[in-house]
Design a protein around this motif. Structure first.
Motif, PDB file in Angstrom:
ATOM      1  N   LEU A  45      31.294 -20.231  16.673  1.00 65.71           N
ATOM      2  CA  LEU A  45      29.969 -20.797  16.887  1.00 65.71           C
ATOM      3  C   LEU A  45      29.961 -21.756  18.068  1.00 65.71           C
ATOM      4  N   ALA A  46      31.074 -22.435  18.293  1.00 64.85           N
ATOM      5  CA  ALA A  46      31.151 -23.350  19.424  1.00 64.85           C
ATOM      6  C   ALA A  46      30.934 -22.610  20.749  1.00 64.85           C
ATOM      7  N   GLU A  47      31.524 -21.433  20.880  1.00 63.30           N
ATOM      8  CA  GLU A  47      31.339 -20.643  22.097  1.00 63.30           C
ATOM      9  C   GLU A  47      29.916 -20.119  22.209  1.00 63.30           C
ATOM     10  N   ILE A  48      29.299 -19.778  21.080  1.00 58.80           N
ATOM     11  CA  ILE A  48      27.898 -19.347  21.108  1.00 58.80           C
ATOM     12  C   ILE A  48      26.999 -20.483  21.564  1.00 58.80           C
ATOM     13  N   PHE A  49      27.209 -21.670  21.003  1.00 59.65           N
ATOM     14  CA  PHE A  49      26.419 -22.830  21.408  1.00 59.65           C
ATOM     15  C   PHE A  49      26.641 -23.157  22.884  1.00 59.65           C
ATOM     16  N   ARG A  50      27.894 -23.115  23.319  1.00 56.74           N
ATOM     17  CA  ARG A  50      28.201 -23.431  24.714  1.00 56.74           C
ATOM     18  C   ARG A  50      27.500 -22.459  25.654  1.00 56.74           C
ATOM     19  N   ALA A  51      27.549 -21.163  25.319  1.00 57.24           N
ATOM     20  CA  ALA A  51      26.896 -20.169  26.171  1.00 57.24           C
ATOM     21  C   ALA A  51      25.387 -20.378  26.216  1.00 57.24           C
ATOM     22  N   GLY A  52      24.798 -20.728  25.070  1.00 55.55           N
ATOM     23  CA  GLY A  52      23.362 -20.968  25.048  1.00 55.55           C
ATOM     24  C   GLY A  52      22.963 -22.187  25.851  1.00 55.55           C
ATOM     25  N   ILE A  53      23.747 -23.248  25.753  1.00 54.22           N
ATOM     26  CA  ILE A  53      23.438 -24.468  26.503  1.00 54.22           C
ATOM     27  C   ILE A  53      23.594 -24.236  28.005  1.00 54.22           C
ATOM     28  N   GLU A  54      24.649 -23.546  28.395  1.00 57.56           N
ATOM     29  CA  GLU A  54      24.888 -23.308  29.819  1.00 57.56           C
ATOM     30  C   GLU A  54      23.890 -22.318  30.407  1.00 57.56           C
ATOM     31  N   ALA A  55      23.224 -21.522  29.558  1.00 60.10           N
ATOM     32  CA  ALA A  55      22.263 -20.551  30.062  1.00 60.10           C
ATOM     33  C   ALA A  55      20.936 -21.189  30.470  1.00 60.10           C
ATOM     34  N   VAL A  56      20.696 -22.416  30.023  1.00 63.89           N
ATOM     35  CA  VAL A  56      19.461 -23.115  30.405  1.00 63.89           C
ATOM     36  C   VAL A  56      19.516 -23.448  31.901  1.00 63.89           C
ATOM     37  N   ASP A  57      18.404 -23.217  32.580  1.00 63.88           N
ATOM     38  CA  ASP A  57      18.331 -23.437  34.024  1.00 63.88           C
ATOM     39  C   ASP A  57      18.675 -24.889  34.362  1.00 63.88           C
ATOM     40  N   ARG A  58      19.638 -25.071  35.246  1.00 61.65           N
ATOM     41  CA  ARG A  58      20.066 -26.416  35.631  1.00 61.65           C
ATOM     42  C   ARG A  58      18.957 -27.169  36.362  1.00 61.65           C
ATOM     43  N   GLY A  59      18.070 -26.423  37.003  1.00 57.82           N
ATOM     44  CA  GLY A  59      16.986 -27.076  37.716  1.00 57.82           C
ATOM     45  C   GLY A  59      16.069 -27.856  36.797  1.00 57.82           C
ATOM     46  N   GLN A  60      15.856 -27.329  35.583  1.00 60.88           N
ATOM     47  CA  GLN A  60      15.016 -28.037  34.623  1.00 60.88           C
ATOM     48  C   GLN A  60      15.683 -29.344  34.177  1.00 60.88           C
ATOM     49  N   ILE A  61      16.990 -29.293  33.986  1.00 63.47           N
ATOM     50  CA  ILE A  61      17.717 -30.498  33.569  1.00 63.47           C
ATOM     51  C   ILE A  61      17.682 -31.543  34.673  1.00 63.47           C
ATOM     52  N   GLN A 118      15.226 -23.978  24.267  1.00 64.99           N
ATOM     53  CA  GLN A 118      15.518 -22.761  25.012  1.00 64.99           C
ATOM     54  C   GLN A 118      16.835 -22.130  24.556  1.00 64.99           C
ATOM     55  N   ALA A 119      17.830 -22.979  24.281  1.00 64.36           N
ATOM     56  CA  ALA A 119      19.117 -22.448  23.825  1.00 64.36           C
ATOM     57  C   ALA A 119      18.986 -21.781  22.465  1.00 64.36           C
ATOM     58  N   LEU A 120      18.123 -22.330  21.593  1.00 66.70           N
ATOM     59  CA  LEU A 120      17.953 -21.766  20.253  1.00 66.70           C
ATOM     60  C   LEU A 120      17.462 -20.333  20.322  1.00 66.70           C
ATOM     61  N   ARG A 121      16.538 -20.053  21.224  1.00 65.54           N
ATOM     62  CA  ARG A 121      16.021 -18.693  21.350  1.00 65.54           C
ATOM     63  C   ARG A 121      17.113 -17.714  21.762  1.00 65.54           C
ATOM     64  N   MET A 122      18.044 -18.183  22.575  1.00 65.48           N
ATOM     65  CA  MET A 122      19.099 -17.292  23.064  1.00 65.48           C
ATOM     66  C   MET A 122      20.235 -17.115  22.061  1.00 65.48           C
ATOM     67  N   ILE A 123      20.516 -18.155  21.272  1.00 66.51           N
ATOM     68  CA  ILE A 123      21.660 -18.073  20.362  1.00 66.51           C
ATOM     69  C   ILE A 123      21.274 -17.586  18.977  1.00 66.51           C
ATOM     70  N   LEU A 124      19.970 -17.422  18.712  1.00 63.03           N
ATOM     71  CA  LEU A 124      19.557 -17.005  17.369  1.00 63.03           C
ATOM     72  C   LEU A 124      20.149 -15.654  16.957  1.00 63.03           C
ATOM     73  N   PRO A 125      20.097 -14.604  17.804  1.00 68.10           N
ATOM     74  CA  PRO A 125      20.696 -13.325  17.376  1.00 68.10           C
ATOM     75  C   PRO A 125      22.191 -13.408  17.075  1.00 68.10           C
ATOM     76  N   PRO A 126      23.031 -13.960  17.981  1.00 68.21           N
ATOM     77  CA  PRO A 126      24.451 -14.061  17.624  1.00 68.21           C
ATOM     78  C   PRO A 126      24.707 -15.003  16.460  1.00 68.21           C
ATOM     79  N   LEU A 127      23.863 -16.024  16.300  1.00 70.92           N
ATOM     80  CA  LEU A 127      24.012 -16.938  15.168  1.00 70.92           C
ATOM     81  C   LEU A 127      23.751 -16.193  13.858  1.00 70.92           C
TER      82      LEU A 127
END
Length: 263
Positions: free
Chosen positions: A142-158, A179-188
């Motif tokens: 799950l840590a890798e899933i969360f990490r991938a979801g967080i890193e997938a968010v556009d850096r420009g927005q941050i 935004q990360a929740l939408r991406m990690i929901l299926p693998p979660l």
């Protein structure tokens, strides 16, 4: 309705008909239903703890401090490389005794003065040993899933949020997390389904889940075919129901995204 779901429903109806019409299947069904509560309890507690620990490890994995990243990466890679059954035995028969010895050594003076009783291995329920093993194992994935979801968010927005003066916790709460929740929901959801199935491994410790009760019942009655039909049916009901719920949530989030982009 998709054809695979229609076929699964037809099989389920057939098994349910056998359970209703056949007295032998009814007996097996009610004998195994006692294990459903244990399976749901173990999965729910272990997955909740795994989500918390996995999120912590994901945040540490993204830390700007190198030694923190290295420690988190070490934990994730080591745990992911150990088979679930091996980790289960290790926690149950190595980790628990080691923890008891360490606890008794640390609290030795208190025990000598009668302020605290001695801790024994028998005080550790095997159900909780199984929960701890599942938590540790799945937290790494799950840590890798969360990490991938967080890193997938556009850096420009941050960076834009930082330019506006938002604090880090507000950036994570209002920009990164949704935004990360939408991406990690299926693998979660896939990991939760996998944990339901892997919870059957706790039967190796004698925990009275569905698999353990099925093993005991079939060994005493020699009705292996009927018993494991019911065992498979109970797991399929839980996993397919959960899969449909996850897909429904995906559609809801997808509709929300489309509406927000239209507006």
């Amino acid at each position: 309705m998709p054809y695979w779901l229609l076929a699964a429903i037809l099989i389920s109806v057939l098994i349910m008909w056998n359970i209703i019409a056949d007295q032998g299947y009814q007996t097996i069904f009610w004998a195994l239903m006692r294990g459903v509560t244990t399976t749901i309890y173990v999965t729910t507690v272990a997955f909740t703890l795994a989500v918390i620990l996995g999120l912590v490890m994901a945040v540490l994995r993204l830390s700007p401090l190198r030694w923190v990243r290295e420690c988190a990466t070490f934990y994730i890679e080591i745990v992911r490389g150990i088979p679930m059954l091996v980790l289960l035995f290790y926690i149950a028969f190595v980790g628990a005794p080691w923890f008891v010895d360490a606890f008794n050594w640390a609290t030795g003076p208190l025990q000598a003065n009668g302020l605290m009783g001695e801790l024994t291995v028998r005080m550790f329920d095997f159900t909780w040993r199984a929960i701890i093993a599942l938590t540790i194992s799945y937290s790494a994935f799950l840590a890798e899933i969360f990490r991938a979801g967080i890193e997938a968010v556009d850096r420009g927005q941050i960076e834009a949020a930082r330019a506006l003066g938002l604090k880090r916790k507000h950036i994570f709460r209002f920009i990164v997390a949704p935004q990360a929740l939408r991406m990690i929901l299926p693998p979660l959801g896939n990991e939760l389904v996998a944990m339901i199935k892997d919870s059957a491994l706790v039967s190796a410790l004698g925990v009275q889940d569905i698999t353990q009760l099925g093993k005991v019942y079939s060994a005493s009655t020699f009705k292996f075919f009927e018993t494991y039909n019911v065992v498979a049916f109970l797991y399929l009901v839980m996993t397919i129901s959960l899969t449909l719920v996850v897909r429904w949530l995906e559609r809801i989030l997808g509709q929300a995204d489309r509406q927000s982009s239209t507006n």
